[in-house]
Scaffold this motif. Structure first.
Motif, short mmCIF file in Angstrom:
data_model
loop_
_atom_site.label_atom_id
_atom_site.label_comp_id
_atom_site.label_asym_id
_atom_site.label_seq_id
_atom_site.Cartn_x
_atom_site.Cartn_y
_atom_site.Cartn_z
N VAL A 1 4.21 11.90 57.50
CA VAL A 1 3.62 11.47 56.24
C VAL A 1 4.60 11.88 55.15
O VAL A 1 4.97 13.05 55.05
CB VAL A 1 2.24 12.11 56.00
N ALA A 2 5.04 10.91 54.37
CA ALA A 2 5.95 11.16 53.25
C ALA A 2 5.13 11.13 51.97
O ALA A 2 4.33 10.21 51.76
CB ALA A 2 7.04 10.09 53.22
N ILE A 3 5.31 12.16 51.13
CA ILE A 3 4.47 12.33 49.94
C ILE A 3 5.35 12.55 48.71
O ILE A 3 6.24 13.40 48.73
CB ILE A 3 3.52 13.53 50.12
N GLY A 4 5.09 11.80 47.66
CA GLY A 4 5.76 11.99 46.37
C GLY A 4 7.11 11.33 46.28
O GLY A 4 8.01 11.64 47.04
N ASN A 5 7.24 10.40 45.36
CA ASN A 5 8.51 9.68 45.12
C ASN A 5 9.13 9.16 46.42
O ASN A 5 10.31 9.33 46.68
CB ASN A 5 9.51 10.58 44.40
N VAL A 6 8.31 8.50 47.22
CA VAL A 6 8.74 8.02 48.54
C VAL A 6 9.54 6.73 48.38
O VAL A 6 9.09 5.79 47.74
CB VAL A 6 7.52 7.75 49.45
N ARG A 7 10.70 6.71 48.97
CA ARG A 7 11.55 5.50 49.01
C ARG A 7 11.89 5.19 50.45
O ARG A 7 12.08 6.09 51.25
CB ARG A 7 12.84 5.71 48.23
N VAL A 8 12.01 3.91 50.73
CA VAL A 8 12.42 3.46 52.06
C VAL A 8 13.61 2.54 51.88
O VAL A 8 13.56 1.61 51.08
CB VAL A 8 11.28 2.72 52.80
N ASP A 9 14.67 2.80 52.63
CA ASP A 9 15.86 1.96 52.62
C ASP A 9 16.16 1.53 54.04
O ASP A 9 16.30 2.37 54.93
CB ASP A 9 17.07 2.72 52.07
N GLY A 10 16.22 0.22 54.25
CA GLY A 10 16.56 -0.32 55.56
C GLY A 10 17.74 -1.25 55.45
O GLY A 10 18.24 -1.51 54.35
N PRO A 11 18.19 -1.79 56.56
CA PRO A 11 19.38 -2.65 56.54
C PRO A 11 19.15 -3.96 55.77
O PRO A 11 20.09 -4.53 55.23
CB PRO A 11 19.68 -2.92 58.01
N THR A 12 17.91 -4.42 55.69
CA THR A 12 17.64 -5.70 55.01
C THR A 12 16.63 -5.58 53.88
O THR A 12 16.18 -6.58 53.34
CB THR A 12 17.11 -6.74 56.02
N PHE A 13 16.26 -4.34 53.51
CA PHE A 13 15.26 -4.18 52.45
C PHE A 13 15.38 -2.81 51.79
O PHE A 13 15.95 -1.89 52.34
CB PHE A 13 13.85 -4.34 53.00
N GLN A 14 14.82 -2.72 50.60
CA GLN A 14 14.63 -1.47 49.88
C GLN A 14 13.22 -1.51 49.32
O GLN A 14 12.77 -2.54 48.83
CB GLN A 14 15.60 -1.35 48.71
N MET A 15 12.51 -0.40 49.38
CA MET A 15 11.15 -0.35 48.89
C MET A 15 11.11 0.50 47.63
O MET A 15 11.67 1.60 47.59
CB MET A 15 10.25 0.26 49.96
N ASP A 16 10.44 -0.01 46.61
CA ASP A 16 10.28 0.74 45.37
C ASP A 16 9.50 2.02 45.65
O ASP A 16 8.70 2.07 46.58
CB ASP A 16 9.54 -0.09 44.33
N PRO A 17 9.71 3.03 44.83
CA PRO A 17 9.02 4.31 45.05
C PRO A 17 7.49 4.16 45.06
O PRO A 17 6.93 3.37 44.32
CB PRO A 17 9.45 5.17 43.87
N THR A 18 6.86 4.92 45.94
CA THR A 18 5.41 4.98 46.04
C THR A 18 5.03 6.44 46.25
O THR A 18 5.90 7.29 46.43
CB THR A 18 4.90 4.07 47.18
N GLN A 19 3.75 6.74 46.26
CA GLN A 19 3.32 8.14 46.37
C GLN A 19 3.12 8.63 47.80
O GLN A 19 3.40 9.77 48.11
CB GLN A 19 2.06 8.38 45.54
N VAL A 20 2.62 7.77 48.70
CA VAL A 20 2.36 8.19 50.08
C VAL A 20 2.66 7.05 51.04
O VAL A 20 2.23 5.92 50.83
CB VAL A 20 0.89 8.63 50.29
N LEU A 21 3.40 7.35 52.09
CA LEU A 21 3.63 6.41 53.19
C LEU A 21 3.53 7.17 54.50
O LEU A 21 3.79 8.37 54.56
CB LEU A 21 5.01 5.78 53.11
#
Length: 85
Positions: free
Chosen positions: A39-59
């Motif tokens: 569980v990722a909490i606080g200013n969570v970002r995801v970077d993949g080879p074909t995408f980037q996800m804007d910051p969120t609070q919980v993933l």
């Protein structure tokens, strides 16, 4: 007890999957020692080879980062990992 112990990492934590070429960064990451999820909490970002996800609070993600989504998507599989506010 599925969780047993919870491992907490704080600071600017980064989890990387070399296989999936995906990276999650967050202020805090929690993992149950017997669960295959984080569980990722606080200013969570995801970077993949074909995408980037804007910051969120919980993933939530599988430990190999092959599955990533909201806590609702993992309901029933991550009990005890989401901290009670």
């Amino acid at each position: 007890d599925q969780i047993r112990e919870i491992i907490n990492a704080t600071g600017r934590v980064v989890v990387t999957s070399v296989e999936n070429k995906t990276r999650i960064s967050a202020d805090r990451i929690r993992r149950g020692s017997k669960l295959d999820f984080i569980v990722a909490i606080g200013n969570v970002r995801v970077d993949g080879p074909t995408f980037q996800m804007d910051p969120t609070q919980v993933l939530v993600a599988s430990s190999d980062l092959s599955e990533i989504g909201t806590p609702d998507q993992f309901k029933g599989r991550i009990e005890g990992l989401i901290p009670k506010e």
